[in-house]
Design a protein around this motif. Sequence first.
Motif, PDB file in Angstrom:
ATOM      1  N   UNK A  27       0.855  -1.184   0.000  1.00  0.00           N
ATOM      2  CA  UNK A  27       0.000   0.000   0.000  1.00  0.00           C
ATOM      3  C   UNK A  27       0.893   1.236   0.000  1.00  0.00           C
ATOM      4  N   UNK A  28       0.370   2.309  -0.606  1.00  0.00           N
ATOM      5  CA  UNK A  28       1.088   3.577  -0.607  1.00  0.00           C
ATOM      6  C   UNK A  28       0.108   4.693  -0.303  1.00  0.00           C
ATOM      7  N   UNK A  29       0.630   5.820   0.100  1.00  0.00           N
ATOM      8  CA  UNK A  29      -0.217   6.962   0.408  1.00  0.00           C
ATOM      9  C   UNK A  29      -0.835   7.514  -0.869  1.00  0.00           C
ATOM     10  N   UNK A  30      -2.082   7.945  -0.749  1.00  0.00           N
ATOM     11  CA  UNK A  30      -2.734   8.589  -1.887  1.00  0.00           C
ATOM     12  C   UNK A  30      -2.054   9.912  -2.221  1.00  0.00           C
ATOM     13  N   UNK A  31      -1.235  10.429  -1.313  1.00  0.00           N
ATOM     14  CA  UNK A  31      -0.504  11.671  -1.567  1.00  0.00           C
ATOM     15  C   UNK A  31       0.744  11.446  -2.413  1.00  0.00           C
ATOM     16  N   UNK A  32       1.157  10.197  -2.586  1.00  0.00           N
ATOM     17  CA  UNK A  32       2.337   9.896  -3.405  1.00  0.00           C
ATOM     18  C   UNK A  32       2.050  10.226  -4.857  1.00  0.00           C
ATOM     19  N   UNK A  33       3.007  10.869  -5.473  1.00  0.00           N
ATOM     20  CA  UNK A  33       2.849  11.265  -6.869  1.00  0.00           C
ATOM     21  C   UNK A  33       3.970  10.654  -7.702  1.00  0.00           C
ATOM     22  N   UNK A  34       3.675  10.352  -8.975  1.00  0.00           N
ATOM     23  CA  UNK A  34       4.692   9.720  -9.823  1.00  0.00           C
ATOM     24  C   UNK A  34       5.979  10.524  -9.971  1.00  0.00           C
ATOM     25  N   UNK A  35       5.918  11.850  -9.804  1.00  0.00           N
ATOM     26  CA  UNK A  35       7.119  12.661  -9.973  1.00  0.00           C
ATOM     27  C   UNK A  35       7.931  12.793  -8.688  1.00  0.00           C
ATOM     28  N   UNK A  36       7.489  12.199  -7.588  1.00  0.00           N
ATOM     29  CA  UNK A  36       8.265  12.217  -6.348  1.00  0.00           C
ATOM     30  C   UNK A  36       9.529  11.394  -6.544  1.00  0.00           C
ATOM     31  N   UNK A  37      10.574  11.761  -5.830  1.00  0.00           N
ATOM     32  CA  UNK A  37      11.852  11.041  -5.927  1.00  0.00           C
ATOM     33  C   UNK A  37      11.722   9.603  -5.434  1.00  0.00           C
ATOM     34  N   UNK A  38      10.951   9.408  -4.375  1.00  0.00           N
ATOM     35  CA  UNK A  38      10.723   8.076  -3.813  1.00  0.00           C
ATOM     36  C   UNK A  38       9.258   7.966  -3.397  1.00  0.00           C
ATOM     37  N   UNK A  39       8.736   6.769  -3.459  1.00  0.00           N
ATOM     38  CA  UNK A  39       7.358   6.506  -3.056  1.00  0.00           C
ATOM     39  C   UNK A  39       7.393   5.377  -2.024  1.00  0.00           C
ATOM     40  N   UNK A  40       7.024   5.685  -0.796  1.00  0.00           N
ATOM     41  CA  UNK A  40       7.068   4.699   0.270  1.00  0.00           C
ATOM     42  C   UNK A  40       5.866   3.772   0.167  1.00  0.00           C
ATOM     43  N   UNK A  41       6.139   2.466   0.201  1.00  0.00           N
ATOM     44  CA  UNK A  41       5.083   1.458   0.196  1.00  0.00           C
ATOM     45  C   UNK A  41       5.255   0.565   1.422  1.00  0.00           C
ATOM     46  N   UNK A  42       4.133   0.165   2.003  1.00  0.00           N
ATOM     47  CA  UNK A  42       4.134  -0.646   3.225  1.00  0.00           C
ATOM     48  C   UNK A  42       3.268  -1.877   3.010  1.00  0.00           C
ATOM     49  N   UNK A  43       3.745  -3.019   3.482  1.00  0.00           N
ATOM     50  CA  UNK A  43       2.967  -4.262   3.487  1.00  0.00           C
ATOM     51  C   UNK A  43       2.844  -4.728   4.929  1.00  0.00           C
ATOM     52  N   UNK A  44       1.649  -5.207   5.302  1.00  0.00           N
ATOM     53  CA  UNK A  44       1.420  -5.725   6.649  1.00  0.00           C
ATOM     54  C   UNK A  44       1.174  -7.219   6.565  1.00  0.00           C
ATOM     55  N   UNK A  47       1.077 -11.573  11.211  1.00  0.00           N
ATOM     56  CA  UNK A  47       1.672 -11.587  12.546  1.00  0.00           C
ATOM     57  C   UNK A  47       2.040 -10.190  13.047  1.00  0.00           C
ATOM     58  N   UNK A  48       1.618  -9.142  12.305  1.00  0.00           N
ATOM     59  CA  UNK A  48       1.874  -7.772  12.728  1.00  0.00           C
ATOM     60  C   UNK A  48       3.161  -7.170  12.222  1.00  0.00           C
ATOM     61  N   UNK A  49       4.037  -7.971  11.624  1.00  0.00           N
ATOM     62  CA  UNK A  49       5.262  -7.437  11.030  1.00  0.00           C
ATOM     63  C   UNK A  49       4.887  -6.538   9.853  1.00  0.00           C
ATOM     64  N   UNK A  50       5.757  -5.589   9.543  1.00  0.00           N
ATOM     65  CA  UNK A  50       5.564  -4.714   8.388  1.00  0.00           C
ATOM     66  C   UNK A  50       6.819  -4.777   7.534  1.00  0.00           C
ATOM     67  N   UNK A  51       6.631  -4.525   6.244  1.00  0.00           N
ATOM     68  CA  UNK A  51       7.730  -4.394   5.300  1.00  0.00           C
ATOM     69  C   UNK A  51       7.584  -3.035   4.625  1.00  0.00           C
ATOM     70  N   UNK A  52       8.708  -2.380   4.357  1.00  0.00           N
ATOM     71  CA  UNK A  52       8.705  -1.062   3.727  1.00  0.00           C
ATOM     72  C   UNK A  52       9.676  -1.098   2.558  1.00  0.00           C
ATOM     73  N   UNK A  53       9.257  -0.494   1.440  1.00  0.00           N
ATOM     74  CA  UNK A  53      10.127  -0.417   0.264  1.00  0.00           C
ATOM     75  C   UNK A  53       9.867   0.883  -0.479  1.00  0.00           C
ATOM     76  N   UNK A  54      10.742   1.198  -1.408  1.00  0.00           N
ATOM     77  CA  UNK A  54      10.567   2.331  -2.310  1.00  0.00           C
ATOM     78  C   UNK A  54       9.768   1.825  -3.510  1.00  0.00           C
ATOM     79  N   UNK A  55       8.557   2.305  -3.672  1.00  0.00           N
ATOM     80  CA  UNK A  55       7.689   1.864  -4.757  1.00  0.00           C
ATOM     81  C   UNK A  55       8.177   2.268  -6.137  1.00  0.00           C
ATOM     82  N   UNK A  56       9.085   3.215  -6.219  1.00  0.00           N
ATOM     83  CA  UNK A  56       9.647   3.588  -7.521  1.00  0.00           C
ATOM     84  C   UNK A  56      10.847   2.708  -7.856  1.00  0.00           C
TER      85      UNK A  56
END
Length: 129
Positions: A27-44, A47-56
């Motif tokens: 999932x990513x924020x609706x505020x993320x725009x394609x022209x941003x340098x990085x787009x943060x994405x999170x997976x849940x 077991x409650x663990x989260x993963x974070x990556x750069x969506x670009x």
Amino acid sequence: MTDTKQDLPPEANGNEKWHDTTHAVWMRSSLSKPDFEAVVEVAEFDDGFRAVRDGKSPEKGILFFTPAEWEAFVLGARDGEFDIPEEYLSEEEAAIQRGEGEVEAAWVPSPLNSPEALAEWERRQQAGA
């Protein structure tokens, strides 16, 4: 998580936080725009663990967080601990960071999700409705 060490990719060996993200619902924020340098994405995970990556640039790697680490991160973010100095932000970004304006953020599925992940997201949406 897989228990068999030989089934794990090299980056998972010895990493107790590692989870298989093959069909993770990113999932990513609706505020993320394609022209941003990085787009943060999170997976849940269940077991409650989260993963974070750069969506670009998801090939850059994934960070994994325990539930306690994620809670500490969220609390820090709410307190402004990770705010970017405004001189590095556009006027729009600075206003969003200050909580000004009528911008409402929501979590939306990443366009990079696998078909299986999108089906899981739709199932979750229906179950929550």
